[in-house]
Design a protein around this motif. Structure first.
Motif, PDB file in Angstrom:
ATOM      1  N   GLN A  10       0.834  -1.196   0.000  1.00 48.41           N
ATOM      2  CA  GLN A  10       0.000   0.000   0.000  1.00 48.41           C
ATOM      3  C   GLN A  10       0.870   1.248   0.000  1.00 48.41           C
ATOM      4  OE1 GLN A  10      -3.176   0.130   2.990  1.00 48.41           O
ATOM      5  NE2 GLN A  10      -2.785  -2.006   3.451  1.00 48.41           N
ATOM      6  N   ALA A  11       0.391   2.303  -0.639  1.00 43.92           N
ATOM      7  CA  ALA A  11       1.029   3.612  -0.565  1.00 43.92           C
ATOM      8  C   ALA A  11      -0.062   4.665  -0.710  1.00 43.92           C
ATOM      9  CB  ALA A  11       2.076   3.777  -1.664  1.00 43.92           C
ATOM     10  N   LEU A  12      -0.192   5.515   0.284  1.00 39.64           N
ATOM     11  CA  LEU A  12      -1.215   6.557   0.276  1.00 39.64           C
ATOM     12  C   LEU A  12      -0.813   7.686  -0.676  1.00 39.64           C
ATOM     13  CD1 LEU A  12      -1.993   6.640   4.096  1.00 39.64           C
ATOM     14  CD2 LEU A  12      -3.332   5.556   2.281  1.00 39.64           C
ATOM     15  N   PRO A  13      -1.767   8.531  -1.062  1.00 37.72           N
ATOM     16  CA  PRO A  13      -1.481   9.594  -2.043  1.00 37.72           C
ATOM     17  C   PRO A  13      -0.298  10.481  -1.690  1.00 37.72           C
ATOM     18  CG  PRO A  13      -3.839   9.394  -1.732  1.00 37.72           C
ATOM     19  CD  PRO A  13      -3.206   8.481  -0.715  1.00 37.72           C
ATOM     20  N   VAL A  36       2.728 -15.468   0.600  1.00 39.99           N
ATOM     21  CA  VAL A  36       1.642 -16.366   0.175  1.00 39.99           C
ATOM     22  C   VAL A  36       0.351 -15.593  -0.066  1.00 39.99           C
ATOM     23  CG1 VAL A  36       2.653 -18.313   1.410  1.00 39.99           C
ATOM     24  CG2 VAL A  36       0.917 -16.899   2.547  1.00 39.99           C
ATOM     25  N   GLY A  37       0.383 -14.281   0.174  1.00 42.16           N
ATOM     26  CA  GLY A  37      -0.804 -13.452  -0.028  1.00 42.16           C
ATOM     27  C   GLY A  37      -0.419 -11.987  -0.020  1.00 42.16           C
ATOM     28  N   ILE A  38      -1.344 -11.141  -0.485  1.00 39.28           N
ATOM     29  CA  ILE A  38      -1.117  -9.698  -0.559  1.00 39.28           C
ATOM     30  C   ILE A  38      -2.300  -8.988   0.095  1.00 39.28           C
ATOM     31  CG2 ILE A  38      -0.819  -7.707  -2.093  1.00 39.28           C
ATOM     32  CD1 ILE A  38       1.525  -9.652  -2.234  1.00 39.28           C
ATOM     33  N   ARG A  39      -2.014  -7.901   0.801  1.00 39.84           N
ATOM     34  CA  ARG A  39      -3.072  -7.007   1.276  1.00 39.84           C
ATOM     35  C   ARG A  39      -2.924  -5.704   0.495  1.00 39.84           C
ATOM     36  NH1 ARG A  39      -6.306  -6.051   6.570  1.00 39.84           N
ATOM     37  NH2 ARG A  39      -6.521  -3.796   6.679  1.00 39.84           N
ATOM     38  N   ALA A  40      -4.028  -5.199  -0.063  1.00 39.48           N
ATOM     39  CA  ALA A  40      -3.942  -4.050  -0.958  1.00 39.48           C
ATOM     40  C   ALA A  40      -5.097  -3.094  -0.734  1.00 39.48           C
ATOM     41  CB  ALA A  40      -3.921  -4.516  -2.411  1.00 39.48           C
ATOM     42  N   ASN A  41      -4.826  -1.815  -1.013  1.00 42.71           N
ATOM     43  CA  ASN A  41      -5.795  -0.748  -0.820  1.00 42.71           C
ATOM     44  C   ASN A  41      -6.200  -0.147  -2.161  1.00 42.71           C
ATOM     45  OD1 ASN A  41      -7.268   1.493   0.223  1.00 42.71           O
ATOM     46  ND2 ASN A  41      -5.412   2.738   0.178  1.00 42.71           N
ATOM     47  N   SER A  42      -7.488  -0.131  -2.453  1.00 41.80           N
ATOM     48  CA  SER A  42      -8.112   0.506  -3.620  1.00 41.80           C
ATOM     49  C   SER A  42      -8.352  -0.490  -4.750  1.00 41.80           C
ATOM     50  CB  SER A  42      -7.314   1.704  -4.149  1.00 41.80           C
ATOM     51  OG  SER A  42      -6.260   1.301  -5.007  1.00 41.80           O
ATOM     52  N   LEU A  55      -1.613 -14.550  -6.368  1.00 42.42           N
ATOM     53  CA  LEU A  55      -1.765 -14.809  -4.936  1.00 42.42           C
ATOM     54  C   LEU A  55      -3.119 -14.326  -4.433  1.00 42.42           C
ATOM     55  CD1 LEU A  55       1.735 -13.608  -3.630  1.00 42.42           C
ATOM     56  CD2 LEU A  55       0.992 -15.968  -4.061  1.00 42.42           C
ATOM     57  N   PRO A  56      -3.635 -14.939  -3.357  1.00 41.34           N
ATOM     58  CA  PRO A  56      -4.857 -14.425  -2.725  1.00 41.34           C
ATOM     59  C   PRO A  56      -4.645 -12.993  -2.243  1.00 41.34           C
ATOM     60  CG  PRO A  56      -4.309 -16.604  -1.888  1.00 41.34           C
ATOM     61  CD  PRO A  56      -3.131 -16.146  -2.688  1.00 41.34           C
ATOM     62  N   ILE A  57      -5.682 -12.182  -2.329  1.00 43.57           N
ATOM     63  CA  ILE A  57      -5.587 -10.775  -1.948  1.00 43.57           C
ATOM     64  C   ILE A  57      -6.620 -10.431  -0.881  1.00 43.57           C
ATOM     65  CG2 ILE A  57      -5.789  -8.381  -2.753  1.00 43.57           C
ATOM     66  CD1 ILE A  57      -4.941  -9.349  -5.516  1.00 43.57           C
ATOM     67  N   ILE A  58      -6.152  -9.752   0.172  1.00 45.55           N
ATOM     68  CA  ILE A  58      -7.039  -9.130   1.145  1.00 45.55           C
ATOM     69  C   ILE A  58      -7.219  -7.687   0.679  1.00 45.55           C
ATOM     70  CG2 ILE A  58      -7.377  -8.420   3.541  1.00 45.55           C
ATOM     71  CD1 ILE A  58      -5.379 -10.639   4.339  1.00 45.55           C
ATOM     72  N   GLY A  59      -8.436  -7.318   0.323  1.00 45.67           N
ATOM     73  CA  GLY A  59      -8.679  -5.994  -0.230  1.00 45.67           C
ATOM     74  C   GLY A  59      -9.332  -5.051   0.760  1.00 45.67           C
ATOM     75  N   ILE A  60      -8.897  -3.798   0.725  1.00 50.33           N
ATOM     76  CA  ILE A  60      -9.516  -2.751   1.535  1.00 50.33           C
ATOM     77  C   ILE A  60      -9.641  -1.483   0.689  1.00 50.33           C
ATOM     78  CG2 ILE A  60      -8.535  -3.637   3.688  1.00 50.33           C
ATOM     79  CD1 ILE A  60      -6.548  -1.264   3.602  1.00 50.33           C
ATOM     80  N   ILE A  61     -10.478  -0.575   1.146  1.00 45.69           N
ATOM     81  CA  ILE A  61     -10.513   0.776   0.597  1.00 45.69           C
ATOM     82  C   ILE A  61     -10.513   1.722   1.783  1.00 45.69           C
ATOM     83  CG2 ILE A  61     -11.857   2.519  -0.651  1.00 45.69           C
ATOM     84  CD1 ILE A  61     -12.950   0.300  -2.415  1.00 45.69           C
ATOM     85  N   GLY A 193       3.723  -5.014   6.514  1.00 41.40           N
ATOM     86  CA  GLY A 193       3.654  -3.970   5.503  1.00 41.40           C
ATOM     87  C   GLY A 193       4.836  -3.030   5.564  1.00 41.40           C
ATOM     88  N   THR A 194       4.816  -2.095   6.513  1.00 44.20           N
ATOM     89  CA  THR A 194       5.820  -1.033   6.594  1.00 44.20           C
ATOM     90  C   THR A 194       7.244  -1.562   6.527  1.00 44.20           C
ATOM     91  OG1 THR A 194       4.363   0.437   7.827  1.00 44.20           O
ATOM     92  CG2 THR A 194       6.718   0.818   8.050  1.00 44.20           C
ATOM     93  N   ALA A 195       7.539  -2.631   7.246  1.00 38.20           N
ATOM     94  CA  ALA A 195       8.910  -3.143   7.315  1.00 38.20           C
ATOM     95  C   ALA A 195       9.410  -3.701   5.989  1.00 38.20           C
ATOM     96  CB  ALA A 195       9.006  -4.220   8.395  1.00 38.20           C
TER      97      ALA A 195
END
Length: 215
Positions: A10-13, A36-42, A55-61, A193-195
């Motif tokens: 993820q990377a915010l604007p 084994v998976g990705i978490r992504a925003n938008s 890969l499986p994705i955990i999605g958020i907005i 994420g961050t690390a």
């Protein structure tokens, strides 16, 4: 979702790497590294990531409607958009600041969609487990007033012992040792994420350490 390491891309604007193209390549790098998976925003980032990895994705907005209110997939407008992408798991804010009726209606509206509860305390996690969330994640521990000062490993271990659904370690599991400890404790997966994916934060840690020596 698979068991193991999930990397949050993820990377915010306001951040240097804000770009769906970059997040797609970041996800590919994460896969090559063993995620084994990705978490992504938008929606945009998710669609680009799907072009790069299988890969499986955990999605958020993330969307701010009102100060102090939930901003991780806070309403059905965001849920609907994520479901249309075909994302594997939709994560939503399931802390005490979220409308409990909204949480109950998620599976009612989308019975075939898997949902993850982003919580910050043991009580919130147990509530989400009782509601029927497919996954319970400690994503917001330390980010809410009610979770200040809590020990993430104590909360994690307690939820693992008490929940009937898989528990995911997420939120400041910033070293390989912490990630491994989370899995050893019984977490279904650990999200980092961050690390891994925020070079400005990683660089700051090195820079601060070096500056202390230079003084």
């Amino acid at each position: 979702m698979n068991r193991g390491l999930v990397v949050s891309c993820q990377a915010l604007p306001e951040e240097p790497l804000h770009s769906s193209f970059i997040m797609g390549r970041m996800a590919l790098a994460a896969k090559e590294g063993g995620a084994v998976g990705i978490r992504a925003n938008s929606v945009e980032d998710i669609e680009e990531i799907k072009k790069n990895v299988d890969l499986p994705i955990i999605g958020i907005i993330k969307k701010v409607y009102e100060e102090g209110k939930p901003y991780i997939t806070p309403t059905f407008a965001e849920v609907d958009a994520l479901v249309r992408t075909g994302v594997d798991v939709v994560a939503v804010d399931a802390t005490i600041s979220q409308d409990v009726d909204f949480l109950y209606k998620l599976h009612e509206k989308y019975p075939n969609q898997k949902f993850m509860a982003d919580i910050s305390t043991e009580e919130e996690g147990l509530r989400a487990d009782e509601i029927g969330f497919d996954f319970v994640g400690l994503t917001l521990l330390g980010y809410t007033p009610q979770s200040q000062g809590l020990d993430k490993f104590k909360v994690l271990q307690s939820l693992i012992a008490k929940c009937t659904h898989p528990v995911i370690a997420e939120g400041n599991f910033n070293t390989p040792e912490q990630a491994a400890r989370a899995i050893e404790s019984g977490a279904y997966a650990v999200v980092v994420g961050t690390a891994i994916t925020r070079p400005q934060c990683i660089t700051r840690g090195f820079a601060e350490a070096v500056s202390k020596v230079n003084k």
